[in-house]
Design an enzyme around this catalytic site. Structure first.
Site, mmCIF file in Angstrom:
data_model
loop_
_atom_site.group_PDB
_atom_site.id
_atom_site.type_symbol
_atom_site.label_atom_id
_atom_site.label_comp_id
_atom_site.label_asym_id
_atom_site.label_seq_id
_atom_site.Cartn_x
_atom_site.Cartn_y
_atom_site.Cartn_z
ATOM 1 N N GLU A 57 0.941 -1.299 0.207
ATOM 2 C CA GLU A 57 -0.059 -0.080 0.014
ATOM 3 C C GLU A 57 0.831 1.360 0.061
ATOM 4 O OE1 GLU A 57 -2.986 -0.331 3.199
ATOM 5 O OE2 GLU A 57 -3.849 -2.188 2.106
ATOM 6 N N GLU A 117 -5.626 -8.150 -0.337
ATOM 7 C CA GLU A 117 -6.339 -8.034 1.057
ATOM 8 C C GLU A 117 -7.776 -7.516 0.616
ATOM 9 O OE1 GLU A 117 -4.754 -5.024 3.566
ATOM 10 O OE2 GLU A 117 -2.683 -5.679 3.430
HETATM 11 O O1 IFM Z 1 -4.801 -3.397 8.660
HETATM 12 C C1 IFM Z 1 -4.548 -2.838 7.648
HETATM 13 C C2 IFM Z 1 -3.457 -3.408 6.792
HETATM 14 O O2 IFM Z 1 -2.441 -3.188 7.387
HETATM 15 C C3 IFM Z 1 -3.291 -2.665 5.454
HETATM 16 N N1 IFM Z 1 -4.584 -2.673 4.817
HETATM 17 C C4 IFM Z 1 -5.708 -2.213 5.322
HETATM 18 C C5 IFM Z 1 -6.041 -3.135 6.615
HETATM 19 C C6 IFM Z 1 -7.129 -2.618 7.346
HETATM 20 O O3 IFM Z 1 -7.196 -1.465 7.428
#
Ligand code: IFM
Length: 441
Positions: free
Chosen positions: A167, A352
């Protein structure tokens, strides 16, 4: 909802189902060096309850149980990350004990038939490098490549994939412009530099890893669907600027060697001299790209006439415990758009996806029907994108365990498995059991 409407057989043969975590959010500190998240969390007002990752889920010691649980859900793969400060406590010198931990962890996955998918950096920058300007300092490209090579040199013979950075939007914009994550800056010059250096570090590491013979190299980007809050041209402009900074900057840099005009309008004057010359490094060829997707935002003009000029407006859709709207079509739209506009035939992974819920343990039960519905709707949308031609090869649930949700501390529960943060007891939620039923033959 009590069960999933899909089965493993609804996805193509070889489609990967995994769960994801990150080092700082679950491991606990152990012998790791100090990081900018420790010091950010220690200052009042940054993190709920001033909580940090000192103990987290104690995955450092409880990893065998966690890997058993992961395998027990019928999952094929584990997306984990390495703490730079555990591997190099001062950011530069390797500590063998840090690599020993990840070595054991990877062997533990393989022993259980779980494919190891590594993310090198998921946010806990060593404090010694933060002292030297962190992501605002262009030297970070070389520092990061050294870290990447140290990790891959030890683990690379057993990994299914290596992602450089998790990210980049959070690493750069959220942390340097909004100040919501470490190092908590609100400075446009630092932001522009971090937006660029995070990609330069990615490309420098990919180039070094590739030259050393490593394969399966990728980048994990997060995206938020940007909708105008009303029909006005001003709201359309606000949403387009949001989209340019959040969703386009990073893939446009890597796949088109340029940055979107709407983002350059504000960031351009603050970029480091000669930034255009870095695109050959930034655009180092990749083997796959990851999408982290959670929600959409509705944007209006903030009326300031200043960059970036947007204001978030509440949306009408049901929300998770983060207050994030649940909008499953967004994941399909992004997968389709990524393949169409940037990545072509390159394999895509949902690296994710998941939601925070107000999950409570009732005896040995943790009912989470809203999570089952959320995941079901998003997996349905992923299949729609695949049917429309997006080359999606796998999907990782966020997260395996309840964990440290950054500025929200331990308040927000994203796990398939409940963690009692007093006793550290793990209790699979209903979504975990439903997943097992969907994935196991
Ligand atoms: O917990 C986070 C993760 O570290 C990175 N992506 C989003 C998740 C939820 O906010």
């Amino acid at each position: 909802m009590t069960g999933f409407t899909f089965r493993r057989s609804d996805f193509p043969e070889g489609f990967t189902f995994g769960a994801a975590t990150s080092s700082y959010q679950i491991e606990g500190r152990g012998a790791a060096g100090p990081t900018h998240w420790d010091s950010f969390a220690a200052a009042p007002g940054n993190v709920v309850g001033r909580e940090d990752g000192a103990r987290a889920c104690d995955h450092l010691n409880r990893w065998p149980e966690d890997l058993d649980l992961l395998a027990g859900a019928g999952l094929d793969a584990y997306r984990f990350s390495t703490s730079w400060a555990r591997v190099m406590p001062d950011g530069r010198q390797v500590a063998a004990a840090g690599l020993d931990f990840y070595d054991k962890l990877v062997d533990g996955m393989l022993a259980r038939g779980i494919a190891p998918h590594l993310t090198l950096y998921h946010w806990e920058l060593p404090a010694a490098l933060a002292d030297r300007g962190g992501w605002a300092n262009g030297d970070i490209a070389a520092w990061f490549a050294d870290f990447a090579m140290a990790v891959a040199g030890r683990l690379g013979d057993r990994l299914a994939s290596i992602a450089t950075i998790n990210e980049p939007w959070c690493v750069a914009w959220l942390s340097h412009f909004e100040g919501a994550h470490a190092p908590g800056l609100r400075d446009i010059r630092a932001t522009a530099r971090a937006m660029h250096h995070v990609l330069l570090a990615h490309g420098t590491a990919v180039t070094a890893l590739r030259a050393a013979g490593h394969t399966g190299l990728g980048l994990v980007t997060n995206m938020e669907f940007a909708d105008p809050a009303d029909d006005s041209p001003a709201a359309a402009r606000a949403a387009a600027t949001y989209d340019a900074i959040y969703n386009r900057w990073f893939l446009e840099g890597v796949f088109r060697k340029t940055y979107p005009e709407a983002a350059l309008a504000g960031l351009g004057p603050h970029l480091p001299a000669g930034w255009e010359a870095d695109f050959d490094t930034i655009a180092a060829p990749l083997d796959w790209v990851g999408l982290n997707y959670y929600t959409r935002k509705r944007l209006a003009d903030d009326g300031s006439g200043l960059f970036p000029g947007w204001a978030e407006r509440p949306g009408p859709l049901p929300k998770t415990a983060m207050g994030w709207e649940i909008y499953a079509p967004g994941i399909a739209a992004f997968l389709t758009r990524m393949a169409r506009d940037y990545t072509g035939d390159l394999p895509l992974y949902v690296t994710e996806n998941g939601m925070a819920g107000d999950d409570r343990r009732v005896g040995q039960d943790v009912p989470d029907p809203a999570r089952i519905a959320y995941l079901d709707a998003h997996l349905h949308a992923v299949r729609q994108a695949m049917a429309a031609g997006a080359p999606v090869k796998g999907y990782f649930f966020w997260s395996l365990l309840d964990n440290y949700e950054w500025a929200f501390g331990y308040d927000k529960r994203f796990g398939l498995i409940h963690v009692d943060f007093e006793t550290l007891e793990r209790t699979p939620k209903h979504s975990y059991h439903a997943l097992r039923a969907a994935l196991m033959p």
